[in-house]
Design a protein around this motif. Structure first.
Motif, PDB file in Angstrom:
ATOM      1  N   MET A   1      -6.066  -8.436   7.742  1.00  0.00           N
ATOM      2  CA  MET A   1      -4.820  -7.687   7.838  1.00  0.00           C
ATOM      3  C   MET A   1      -3.867  -8.044   6.710  1.00  0.00           C
ATOM      4  SD  MET A   1      -3.081  -5.393   9.219  1.00  0.00           S
ATOM      5  CE  MET A   1      -2.713  -4.837  10.832  1.00  0.00           C
ATOM      6  N   SER A   2      -3.842  -9.310   6.294  1.00  0.00           N
ATOM      7  CA  SER A   2      -2.893  -9.691   5.245  1.00  0.00           C
ATOM      8  C   SER A   2      -3.264  -9.042   3.919  1.00  0.00           C
ATOM      9  CB  SER A   2      -2.805 -11.208   5.099  1.00  0.00           C
ATOM     10  OG  SER A   2      -4.025 -11.730   4.633  1.00  0.00           O
ATOM     11  N   GLY A   3      -4.557  -8.833   3.653  1.00  0.00           N
ATOM     12  CA  GLY A   3      -4.974  -8.148   2.433  1.00  0.00           C
ATOM     13  C   GLY A   3      -4.503  -6.700   2.416  1.00  0.00           C
ATOM     14  N   ARG A   4      -4.583  -6.058   3.575  1.00  0.00           N
ATOM     15  CA  ARG A   4      -4.117  -4.672   3.692  1.00  0.00           C
ATOM     16  C   ARG A   4      -2.610  -4.604   3.454  1.00  0.00           C
ATOM     17  NH1 ARG A   4      -5.969   0.149   5.706  1.00  0.00           N
ATOM     18  NH2 ARG A   4      -4.466   1.475   6.783  1.00  0.00           N
ATOM     19  N   LEU A   5      -1.872  -5.481   4.104  1.00  0.00           N
ATOM     20  CA  LEU A   5      -0.413  -5.497   3.906  1.00  0.00           C
ATOM     21  C   LEU A   5      -0.050  -5.839   2.466  1.00  0.00           C
ATOM     22  CD1 LEU A   5       0.944  -7.105   7.190  1.00  0.00           C
ATOM     23  CD2 LEU A   5       1.413  -4.803   6.324  1.00  0.00           C
ATOM     24  N   ASP A   6      -0.789  -6.753   1.861  1.00  0.00           N
ATOM     25  CA  ASP A   6      -0.528  -7.088   0.457  1.00  0.00           C
ATOM     26  C   ASP A   6      -0.681  -5.848  -0.423  1.00  0.00           C
ATOM     27  OD1 ASP A   6       0.031  -9.737   1.011  1.00  0.00           O
ATOM     28  OD2 ASP A   6      -2.000 -10.433   0.520  1.00  0.00           O
ATOM     29  N   ALA A   7      -1.701  -5.056  -0.162  1.00  0.00           N
ATOM     30  CA  ALA A   7      -1.922  -3.831  -0.943  1.00  0.00           C
ATOM     31  C   ALA A   7      -0.813  -2.811  -0.692  1.00  0.00           C
ATOM     32  CB  ALA A   7      -3.284  -3.222  -0.597  1.00  0.00           C
ATOM     33  N   GLN A   8      -0.409  -2.674   0.553  1.00  0.00           N
ATOM     34  CA  GLN A   8       0.675  -1.733   0.874  1.00  0.00           C
ATOM     35  C   GLN A   8       1.980  -2.162   0.205  1.00  0.00           C
ATOM     36  OE1 GLN A   8      -0.252  -2.194   5.084  1.00  0.00           O
ATOM     37  NE2 GLN A   8      -0.373   0.035   5.279  1.00  0.00           N
ATOM     38  N   PHE A   9       2.279  -3.456   0.260  1.00  0.00           N
ATOM     39  CA  PHE A   9       3.500  -3.948  -0.385  1.00  0.00           C
ATOM     40  C   PHE A   9       3.421  -3.828  -1.898  1.00  0.00           C
ATOM     41  CE2 PHE A   9       4.320  -6.877   3.474  1.00  0.00           C
ATOM     42  CZ  PHE A   9       5.051  -5.881   4.108  1.00  0.00           C
ATOM     43  N   ALA A  10       2.239  -4.037  -2.456  1.00  0.00           N
ATOM     44  CA  ALA A  10       2.075  -3.887  -3.914  1.00  0.00           C
ATOM     45  C   ALA A  10       2.390  -2.451  -4.335  1.00  0.00           C
ATOM     46  CB  ALA A  10       0.657  -4.278  -4.339  1.00  0.00           C
ATOM     47  N   PHE A  11       1.905  -1.503  -3.564  1.00  0.00           N
ATOM     48  CA  PHE A  11       2.201  -0.094  -3.852  1.00  0.00           C
ATOM     49  C   PHE A  11       3.698   0.178  -3.733  1.00  0.00           C
ATOM     50  CE2 PHE A  11       3.167   4.104  -2.148  1.00  0.00           C
ATOM     51  CZ  PHE A  11       2.640   4.928  -3.133  1.00  0.00           C
ATOM     52  N   LEU A  12       4.305  -0.304  -2.669  1.00  0.00           N
ATOM     53  CA  LEU A  12       5.734  -0.053  -2.461  1.00  0.00           C
ATOM     54  C   LEU A  12       6.586  -0.691  -3.550  1.00  0.00           C
ATOM     55  CD1 LEU A  12       5.818  -0.438   1.415  1.00  0.00           C
ATOM     56  CD2 LEU A  12       6.147   1.685   0.089  1.00  0.00           C
ATOM     57  N   LEU A  13       6.207  -1.879  -3.993  1.00  0.00           N
ATOM     58  CA  LEU A  13       6.945  -2.505  -5.101  1.00  0.00           C
ATOM     59  C   LEU A  13       6.733  -1.733  -6.399  1.00  0.00           C
ATOM     60  CD1 LEU A  13       6.459  -6.287  -4.310  1.00  0.00           C
ATOM     61  CD2 LEU A  13       8.597  -4.973  -4.237  1.00  0.00           C
ATOM     62  N   GLU A  14       5.528  -1.245  -6.606  1.00  0.00           N
ATOM     63  CA  GLU A  14       5.259  -0.424  -7.794  1.00  0.00           C
ATOM     64  C   GLU A  14       6.074   0.865  -7.738  1.00  0.00           C
ATOM     65  OE1 GLU A  14       3.371   0.432 -11.502  1.00  0.00           O
ATOM     66  OE2 GLU A  14       3.818  -1.381 -10.382  1.00  0.00           O
ATOM     67  N   ALA A  15       6.176   1.463  -6.567  1.00  0.00           N
ATOM     68  CA  ALA A  15       6.950   2.699  -6.408  1.00  0.00           C
ATOM     69  C   ALA A  15       8.422   2.486  -6.744  1.00  0.00           C
ATOM     70  CB  ALA A  15       6.792   3.235  -4.983  1.00  0.00           C
ATOM     71  N   ASP A  16       8.922   1.278  -6.570  1.00  0.00           N
ATOM     72  CA  ASP A  16      10.312   0.978  -6.915  1.00  0.00           C
ATOM     73  C   ASP A  16      10.592   1.240  -8.396  1.00  0.00           C
ATOM     74  OD1 ASP A  16      12.930  -0.241  -5.952  1.00  0.00           O
ATOM     75  OD2 ASP A  16      12.456  -1.537  -7.667  1.00  0.00           O
ATOM     76  N   ARG A  17       9.563   1.145  -9.217  1.00  0.00           N
ATOM     77  CA  ARG A  17       9.725   1.383 -10.655  1.00  0.00           C
ATOM     78  C   ARG A  17      10.116   2.827 -10.963  1.00  0.00           C
ATOM     79  NH1 ARG A  17       4.672  -0.021 -13.665  1.00  0.00           N
ATOM     80  NH2 ARG A  17       5.997   0.518 -15.413  1.00  0.00           N
ATOM     81  N   LEU A  18       9.920   3.739 -10.001  1.00  0.00           N
ATOM     82  CA  LEU A  18      10.307   5.131 -10.212  1.00  0.00           C
ATOM     83  C   LEU A  18      11.811   5.253 -10.430  1.00  0.00           C
ATOM     84  CD1 LEU A  18       8.928   7.900 -10.372  1.00  0.00           C
ATOM     85  CD2 LEU A  18       9.477   8.213  -7.946  1.00  0.00           C
ATOM     86  N   LYS A  19      12.555   4.304  -9.913  1.00  0.00           N
ATOM     87  CA  LYS A  19      14.010   4.308 -10.096  1.00  0.00           C
ATOM     88  C   LYS A  19      14.406   4.052 -11.545  1.00  0.00           C
ATOM     89  CE  LYS A  19      14.538   2.285  -5.499  1.00  0.00           C
ATOM     90  NZ  LYS A  19      14.936   1.033  -4.813  1.00  0.00           N
ATOM     91  N   SER A  20      13.487   3.541 -12.343  1.00  0.00           N
ATOM     92  CA  SER A  20      13.756   3.274 -13.760  1.00  0.00           C
ATOM     93  C   SER A  20      13.279   4.394 -14.680  1.00  0.00           C
ATOM     94  CB  SER A  20      13.080   1.964 -14.186  1.00  0.00           C
ATOM     95  OG  SER A  20      13.606   0.881 -13.449  1.00  0.00           O
TER      96      SER A  20
END
Length: 194
Positions: A1-20
């Motif tokens: 489960m932690s690997g899945r959450l790590d991947a989901q959080f990685a995507f969400l943090l990457e999506a934050d770059r859209l603000k730039s």
């Protein structure tokens, strides 16, 4: 489960770059360039507010999901303005290939079951063949027009856009998905072109 959450959080943090990722279009008040994260949020709100302008069978929930995802590729590609390179850059084969590669990388950060579904929504938006995607694309095209109207002509002047070019590059897409919206906005825009 932690690997899945790590991947989901990685995507969400990457999506934050859209603000730039800055867009060519300014905010409605003309004070600065809009970023792609703001644009995506604003379009989701457009879908909620203008749902009564959607054609039969359009699912506003799906439209909102498409609009939240549609510009994530700009994290890698940046904004390609519809009027840049005399209107030739936006839908070019090179731009489409670069965006597809970006979609592969960005949606590939997610667990496969989530990433595949989101990528499919992004592809549906890009193809603009389903009723949901046609309406979503109409909203994506009309929002910058309204910003240009609100800011006194905005980037139309910067790019030397004519009314015929606005009709050809934008109007037909908006009219296809939201004819009543385009009929109204077309009249508002007309006054900015001699």
């Amino acid at each position: 489960m932690s690997g899945r959450l790590d991947a989901q959080f990685a995507f969400l943090l990457e999506a934050d770059r859209l603000k730039s990722a800055l867009r060519a279009t300014t905010l409605a008040d003309g004070s600065r360039r809009e970023n792609s994260g703001e644009h995506s949020w604003h379009l989701a709100l457009y879908a909620l507010v203008l749902a009564d302008q959607a054609g039969p069978g359009v699912s506003i929930d799906r439209v909102i999901r498409m609009l939240l995802l549609h510009d994530l590729v700009e994290i890698d590609t940046g904004d390609v303005p519809i009027h840049s390179a005399n209107g030739q850059a936006h839908g070019s084969a090179a731009t489409r290939a670069t965006e597809a590669a970006a979609a592969g990388r960005i949606f590939g950060l997610l667990p496969a079951d989530i990433g595949a579904g989101l990528r499919a929504l992004w592809e549906e938006f890009e193809a603009a063949e389903t009723a949901d995607a046609v309406f979503a694309k109409a909203l994506d095209r009309v929002q910058p027009v309204l910003h240009n109207i609100a800011s006194g002509g905005g980037t139309w002047t910067e790019y030397g856009v004519t009314f015929d070019q606005l009709e050809a590059r934008v109007g037909h897409r908006v009219a296809r998905g939201a004819p009543g919206v385009w009929a109204h906005v077309r009249g508002l825009a007309r006054g900015f072109f001699g």
